[in-house]
Scaffold this motif. Structure first.
Motif, PDB file in Angstrom:
ATOM      1  N   ILE A 190     -74.408 -59.193  19.981  1.00 13.78           N
ATOM      2  CA  ILE A 190     -74.754 -60.554  19.579  1.00 13.78           C
ATOM      3  C   ILE A 190     -75.619 -60.505  18.327  1.00 13.78           C
ATOM      4  O   ILE A 190     -76.557 -59.714  18.224  1.00 13.78           O
ATOM      5  N   ASN A 191     -75.335 -61.341  17.392  1.00 13.16           N
ATOM      6  CA  ASN A 191     -76.036 -61.366  16.113  1.00 13.16           C
ATOM      7  C   ASN A 191     -77.300 -62.207  16.169  1.00 13.16           C
ATOM      8  O   ASN A 191     -77.398 -63.179  16.921  1.00 13.16           O
ATOM      9  N   ASN A 192     -78.275 -61.825  15.356  1.00 14.71           N
ATOM     10  CA  ASN A 192     -79.440 -62.665  15.089  1.00 14.71           C
ATOM     11  C   ASN A 192     -79.026 -63.628  13.977  1.00 14.71           C
ATOM     12  O   ASN A 192     -78.949 -63.260  12.813  1.00 14.71           O
ATOM     13  N   TYR A 193     -78.741 -64.863  14.346  1.00 18.99           N
ATOM     14  CA  TYR A 193     -78.145 -65.763  13.357  1.00 18.99           C
ATOM     15  C   TYR A 193     -79.116 -66.131  12.234  1.00 18.99           C
ATOM     16  O   TYR A 193     -78.696 -66.555  11.159  1.00 18.99           O
ATOM     17  N   GLN A 194     -80.435 -65.959  12.462  1.00 18.76           N
ATOM     18  CA  GLN A 194     -81.389 -66.301  11.415  1.00 18.76           C
ATOM     19  C   GLN A 194     -81.418 -65.264  10.303  1.00 18.76           C
ATOM     20  O   GLN A 194     -81.725 -65.595   9.150  1.00 18.76           O
ATOM     21  N   THR A 195     -81.104 -64.017  10.625  1.00 16.28           N
ATOM     22  CA  THR A 195     -81.113 -62.971   9.601  1.00 16.28           C
ATOM     23  C   THR A 195     -79.710 -62.566   9.165  1.00 16.28           C
ATOM     24  O   THR A 195     -79.522 -62.111   8.045  1.00 16.28           O
ATOM     25  N   GLU A 196     -78.735 -62.722  10.068  1.00 22.57           N
ATOM     26  CA  GLU A 196     -77.377 -62.268   9.761  1.00 22.57           C
ATOM     27  C   GLU A 196     -76.392 -63.413   9.539  1.00 22.57           C
ATOM     28  O   GLU A 196     -75.266 -63.172   9.120  1.00 22.57           O
ATOM     29  N   GLY A 197     -76.819 -64.627   9.835  1.00 24.94           N
ATOM     30  CA  GLY A 197     -75.909 -65.752   9.703  1.00 24.94           C
ATOM     31  C   GLY A 197     -75.038 -65.912  10.940  1.00 24.94           C
ATOM     32  O   GLY A 197     -75.121 -65.155  11.901  1.00 24.94           O
ATOM     33  N   GLY A 198     -74.200 -66.920  10.905  1.00 24.24           N
ATOM     34  CA  GLY A 198     -73.294 -67.183  12.016  1.00 24.24           C
ATOM     35  C   GLY A 198     -73.565 -68.534  12.646  1.00 24.24           C
ATOM     36  O   GLY A 198     -74.656 -69.103  12.519  1.00 24.24           O
ATOM     37  N   ARG A 199     -72.559 -69.034  13.358  1.00 25.76           N
ATOM     38  CA  ARG A 199     -72.662 -70.342  13.999  1.00 25.76           C
ATOM     39  C   ARG A 199     -73.266 -70.260  15.388  1.00 25.76           C
ATOM     40  O   ARG A 199     -73.451 -71.282  16.035  1.00 25.76           O
ATOM     41  N   SER A 200     -73.496 -69.056  15.862  1.00 32.60           N
ATOM     42  CA  SER A 200     -74.149 -68.856  17.159  1.00 32.60           C
ATOM     43  C   SER A 200     -74.792 -67.478  17.127  1.00 32.60           C
ATOM     44  O   SER A 200     -74.704 -66.752  16.144  1.00 32.60           O
ATOM     45  N   GLY A 201     -75.460 -67.133  18.228  1.00 34.26           N
ATOM     46  CA  GLY A 201     -76.152 -65.852  18.300  1.00 34.26           C
ATOM     47  C   GLY A 201     -77.475 -66.030  19.001  1.00 34.26           C
ATOM     48  O   GLY A 201     -77.590 -66.812  19.933  1.00 34.26           O
ATOM     49  N   TYR A 202     -78.503 -65.330  18.528  1.00 36.65           N
ATOM     50  CA  TYR A 202     -79.811 -65.490  19.156  1.00 36.65           C
ATOM     51  C   TYR A 202     -80.885 -65.724  18.105  1.00 36.65           C
ATOM     52  O   TYR A 202     -80.765 -65.355  16.939  1.00 36.65           O
ATOM     53  N   GLU A 203     -81.954 -66.377  18.559  1.00 36.29           N
ATOM     54  CA  GLU A 203     -83.180 -66.555  17.785  1.00 36.29           C
ATOM     55  C   GLU A 203     -84.237 -65.669  18.423  1.00 36.29           C
ATOM     56  O   GLU A 203     -84.450 -65.734  19.642  1.00 36.29           O
ATOM     57  N   LEU A 204     -84.893 -64.834  17.631  1.00 39.93           N
ATOM     58  CA  LEU A 204     -85.892 -63.906  18.154  1.00 39.93           C
ATOM     59  C   LEU A 204     -87.295 -64.467  17.945  1.00 39.93           C
ATOM     60  O   LEU A 204     -87.660 -64.851  16.837  1.00 39.93           O
ATOM     61  N   PHE A 205     -88.060 -64.543  19.041  1.00 40.01           N
ATOM     62  CA  PHE A 205     -89.474 -64.907  18.970  1.00 40.01           C
ATOM     63  C   PHE A 205     -90.268 -63.605  18.977  1.00 40.01           C
ATOM     64  O   PHE A 205     -90.487 -63.005  20.028  1.00 40.01           O
ATOM     65  N   GLU A 206     -90.656 -63.150  17.792  1.00 37.50           N
ATOM     66  CA  GLU A 206     -91.151 -61.786  17.618  1.00 37.50           C
ATOM     67  C   GLU A 206     -92.456 -61.522  18.364  1.00 37.50           C
ATOM     68  O   GLU A 206     -92.677 -60.412  18.870  1.00 37.50           O
TER      69      GLU A 206
END
Length: 746
Positions: A190-206
């Motif tokens: 699953i991609n991190n859509y905030q860094t890799e783009g995409g219409r879905s994925g995950y958001e990481l709360f660091e």
């Protein structure tokens, strides 16, 4: 017999038709370039599948794809594993030699063609993190890993992967009226859509290491097969969205036990995944229509987000007659919901969001979902699904049946600007609205973005207006499309362009179609005719696959308004609207013909000047006009008129108007786009009279239109399009006497 006097409103009484000057010279012909010509040259030929009225024909069909899935989310490694059994029903009259399946995650794979097809420019200034992301980081493995494709008996099926499409090769053709079942097993990172783009994925709360997942395009999906183009197996390049058949879904989703989830469909095991307290709150929400009920509280979410449970929990969802499936899951989710009454049906409006979205989301999201369902239903059909869910996802705005992701959060201190709040309300309306277009009225997004985004943006605008808060809508009002339409033609394409070939995507596919529909509703057709026709289109094509032709034809068929000229210009061209005032002449009444009139060709026709008496209207700048005649008309000062009026009955006199001033106004059209002429005339006493001339005024002369005004008061000002309803790109020619426009600085 009464004496009849002729009052002429033009300086030239009659112009005889010119005879050909050279009878023996052959002249070149010309093609029909009339902008009012019917669109037979542009629209597909009607047939038994799709009729000339815009309705589905007696032979209309559509395929069906049913899915049974088991999905597991590996939260620690951000992986998704899945297996599905697809049952595909061939309702077409054709035998199918193979099936096409969409593998949209492959658009992010290492061998993706998308980056290779885009031009690049060397940026010269980078924050260190951006530089590392672009040049230093090792490219991660993305895209589907297909472990197997098997038939109903467990035997391997032959398949061929072509980037984002997979062809399943059948041992024998799938005949009309039959079905086939097959199984696919896969996984992907699953991609991190905030860094890799995409219409879905995950958001990481660091800070805490938690992820918020919005999962879509996560499974191999059947492509559309229809009467228009056979298989819709166009590659997914990232711009054009998705064309999908309807079907039934039964999906089991296993996630960490501390997660809260929402997804497409009805949750069938709520008692297994909710606590007893949460169940009671949900039951209360089902009976609460005035405000949301908090089902999973912020306190519960804050406890869960610290736990990172090693246990698992399976959520089971069932969805009927949907074209896709979306999932949102996180241990950070707060959950609220309320009931919405739609005639005799009750549906649930709900939201899931992290604490970082509060207080904005608790106060606003679910209420906005409920408003959207009511507004859209009133203009189309009652929302047929059991729920609509809004998910807080940073930097996202994306839609799936019954669920969507939406951006907009407060700052770190919980403060929200009006700009952020309005943007969040707008995106919630837009994405929830997509349930209607294209999740139900299921157009081909891969081919025609405007059919879902444009129609939905128009519906969004109406819903924003109906909020009653003077909402600052971005798209819809005609004046807001002017900067785009007045731009460099090199960067404009007709709305009827494929999704991947559009330069200014938002303006072309969202704003311009929405504006065009608003102009149709408010200025050309009127709300009653437009609303009826639009509702007919929505109901004819709900749970079906409409084409642009079906929309254009239905809007005419259900309204009785010929709109070919509008669709041809607004959708198939980049013509602009520019209507101006090129000339205004004032005339005065006299009984004495000028030399110009005497010399005119009129004496060769039926109005021979020798056969008078006549009353003449002469241009104010004519040198022969006597000073005594150059004044406002009083009937008693004109002998011929006074004598005539004396002969008529009192009843006829009571019906007479008493014009004193006479004007001839010439309107011109520097722009190529046809549009009604909207005129506001201000008189010397500052009263205003409005005139509206239909676009058909241009049908015989595409450049000029002339109107005559006989008024009781002198005209002080003439203004075109005073309310900015037509997207006129040049206002400098819209007033008489000519006015200088204020600059943006002023």
């Amino acid at each position: 017999m009464k004496k009849i006097t002729l009052l002429l409103l033009f300086p030239v009484l009659l112009i005889a038709q010119e005879k050909a000057t050279t009878a023996n010279t052959a002249q070149s012909g010309r093609y029909d370039t009339n902008k009012f010509s019917q669109m037979y040259d542009l629209l597909a030929t009607p047939n038994m599948f799709r009729t000339a009225s815009g309705a589905p024909g007696p032979a209309y069909y559509q395929q069906q794809a049913d899915y049974k899935m088991d999905i597991e989310l590996d939260d620690k490694n951000a992986k998704l594993h899945g297996s599905e059994t697809v049952t595909y029903y061939n309702n077409s009259p054709d035998s199918l030699e193979y099936l096409w399946v969409q593998l949209d995650q492959n658009q992010m794979a290492k061998d993706s063609q998308t980056p290779l097809a885009e031009s690049e420019k060397m940026e010269q200034t980078f924050p260190p993190s951006n530089f590392a992301d672009k040049f230093l980081k090792k490219e991660l493995e993305r895209g589907f890993v297909i472990e197997h494709v098997k038939d109903a008996k467990g035997a391997p099926l032959s398949y061929t992967i072509n980037h984002t499409m997979m062809r399943i090769n059948l041992a024998s053709p799938l005949k009309p009226g039959t079905s086939i079942s097959f199984a696919i097993k896969w996984w992907y990172n699953i991609n991190n859509y905030q860094t890799e783009g995409g219409r879905s994925g995950y958001e990481l709360f660091e800070k805490e290491g938690n992820r918020l997942y919005v999962i879509a395009q996560f499974y191999p999906r059947m492509a559309v097969y229809n009467d228009v183009e056979g298989w819709q197996n166009m590659q997914f390049w990232g711009g054009g969205e998705f064309a999908l058949p309807f079907g039934n879904f039964d999906v089991n989703i296993t996630v960490p036990a501390d997660h809260v989830m929402e997804a497409t469909g009805e949750l069938t095991n709520r008692s297994e995944v909710f606590t007893a307290a949460q169940l009671k709150r949900y039951e209360l929400a089902q009976k609460t229509f005035d405000k949301p009920v908090i089902i999973v509280t912020q306190q519960e979410a804050e406890i869960a987000e610290k736990g990172f449970s090693d246990k698992k929990k399976t959520w089971k969802f069932s969805a009927k007659n949907v074209r896709d499936f979306g999932i949102a899951t996180s241990r950070k989710f707060i959950y609220d919901a309320m009931a919405v009454q739609l005639n005799d049906k009750v549906v649930m409006a709900a939201s899931v969001y992290p604490k970082e979205a509060n207080p904005l989301w608790e106060e606003t999201s679910t209420r906005t979902v409920a408003h959207t369902l009511k507004s859209y239903s009133a203009h189309t059909f009652d929302y047929p699904y059991p729920k609509a869910v809004s998910v807080s996802a940073a930097d996202q705005g994306m839609e799936y049946p019954m669920i969507c992701w939406n951006f907009g959060r407060p700052d770190e201190n919980g403060n929200t600007s009006e700009q952020i709040k309005n943007a969040m309300i707008g995106v919630v309306i837009h994405e929830v609205g997509h349930n209607f277009f294209p999740m139900i009225v299921n157009s081909d997004e891969r081919q025609w973005t405007w059919m879902d985004e444009g129609l939905n943006s128009f519906m969004e605008y109406m819903a924003e207006v109906e909020l009653g808060t003077n909402f600052p809508s971005r798209r819809g009002p005609a004046r807001k499309i002017v900067p785009y339409m007045s731009g460099d033609q090199k960067f404009l394409e007709p709305i009827m362009s494929n999704s991947e070939g559009i330069i200014q995507f938002g303006n072309n596919a969202y704003a311009k179609p929405a504006t065009g529909l608003n102009i149709l509703r408010e200025t050309i057709m009127g709300r009653e005719l437009f609303d009826h026709a639009f509702k007919v289109y929505a109901n004819r094509w709900k749970f079906k696959h409409p084409t642009p032709e079906d929309f254009f034809r239905t809007m005419e068929d259900a309204s009785g308004v010929d709109l070919d000229w509008f669709f041809r210009g607004w959708f198939y061209s980049t013509d602009v609207v520019d209507i101006g005032i090129s000339n205004v002449k004032q005339y005065y009444v006299t009984e004495t013909p000028t030399q110009e009139l005497k010399n005119s060709r009129v004496k060769k026709g039926r109005f021979d000047l020798e056969k008078g008496p006549f009353v003449y209207l002469v241009e104010e700048d004519n040198k022969e006009l006597r000073a005594r005649d150059k004044k406002a008309l009083k009937i008693e000062d004109v002998t011929l008129l006074a004598e005539y009026v004396a002969t008529v009955s009192d009843t006829e006199k009571d019906a007479f108007k008493t014009p004193k001033y006479f004007y001839q106004v010439t309107y011109n059209k520097p722009g190529g786009m046809l549009m009604p002429i909207l005129v506001a005339i201000t008189y010397e006493d500052d009263t205003v009279e409005n005139f509206k001339y239909p676009a058909q005024i241009w049908r015989k002369n595409n450049q000029n239109a002339v109107k005559v005004y006989a008024t009781e008061k002198a005209i002080k000002k003439i203004q075109l399009d005073p309310e900015l309803e037509t997207a006129d790109i040049d206002l400098t020619n819209n007033t008489w006497p000519k006015e200088s426009l204020k600059s943006k600085f002023d």
